[in-house]
Design a protein around this motif. Structure first.
Motif: not given
Ligand code: PEP
Length: 251
Positions: A45, A64, A67, A80-81, A84, A92, A113, A117
């Motif tokens: 990250a 990434a 996230s 956090s998404a 990112v 991700v 998640k 995302a």
């Protein structure tokens, strides 16, 4: 035609300076090659912004490796998404077996998640795969199915189509033991059947399913020759441009 993808997972390797040098070298190598797949690198990250700024967006997608399952707030150390996404990343990795095993990521956490995302416009590379004992006791199909059902089957067909799957038998990750081309094809075809039962054949045929687990320049071509293998998620071999390029060129 399903998207063919070769994605690197750098894991917790390379300092920022080393990472930028690696990404730039890969970018230079891709400038002089015509490749037949999308190339993605999922970097630490701390490196994302610098890597995004050192590569051509039309050559390399950046992602990434994780996230958060929370939107924002008092979650020290989490990313956090939305954060990112704000770096310029497009992808991700979610549910990597190392995160499931070492950081307690459950199907329920991964479900949230994935939602976050997708809400933030990231493409999840969602990992699934059995450990050795599960394969030895012939539970591998059930395990993989339940990871997909519990982590992803709440999604609408439209959202599901935005996900990339990565089948990564845990016994093959970082071990030098690769699934045989037959084992990979058998599982990828099974996964497509599971997807078809829920979302129909058209959706199932659209989803890219990558293979991951000790994929290297020597075995990539035979793994990718399988009709249901749409590319690779590459750990160790993504850390050397020569090896990663050889895998990319296996398409
Ligand atoms: C991975 O960690 O996603 C992976 C596939 O690692 P390796 O290629 O090193 O087995």
């Amino acid at each position: 035609m399903r998207k063919k993808i070769v994605a690197g997972n750098w894991k917790m390797n390379k300092t920022l300076q080393e990472g930028v040098a690696l990404a730039s070298e890969l970018n230079d190598a891709l400038k002089v090659e015509t490749v037949k797949c999308d190339v993605v690198i999922c970097v630490p990250a701390t490196h994302i912004v610098s890597v995004v700024n050192s590569v051509s967006a039309d050559k390399i997608g950046v992602g990434a490796q994780n996230s958060a399952d929370k939107v924002s707030g008092a979650y020290t150390g989490e990313i956090s998404a939305a954060m990112v996404k704000s770096t310029g990343a497009g992808y991700v990795i979610l549910g990597h077996s190392e995160r499931r095993a070492y950081y307690g990521e459950t199907d329920a956490i991964l479900k949230t998640k994935t939602d976050l995302a997708l809400e933030n416009g990231l493409t999840p590379i969602f990992c699934i795969g059995e450990v050795l004992e599960e394969r030895q006791s012939e539970k591998h199909f059930d395990v993989v199915k339940s990871q997909i059902v519990n982590g992803l089957f709440h999604l609408s067909a439209d959202d599901f189509k935005k996900v990339v799957l990565a089948y990564e038998p845990v016994w093959a990750i970082g071990t030098g033991v690769t699934a045989s081309k037959e084992q990979a094809q058998e599982m990828h075809a099974f996964i497509r059947t599971v997807l078809a039962e829920k979302y129909g054949q058209d959706v199932a045929q659209e989803i890219s399913i990558l293979y991951g687990g000790s994929c290297n320049p020597k075995n990539a071509a035979e793994l990718f020759a399988n009709p249901d293998v749409d590319g690779g998620l590459i750990g160790g071999a993504a850390l050397k441009v020569e090896d990663f390029m050889a895998i990319i060129k296996a398409w």
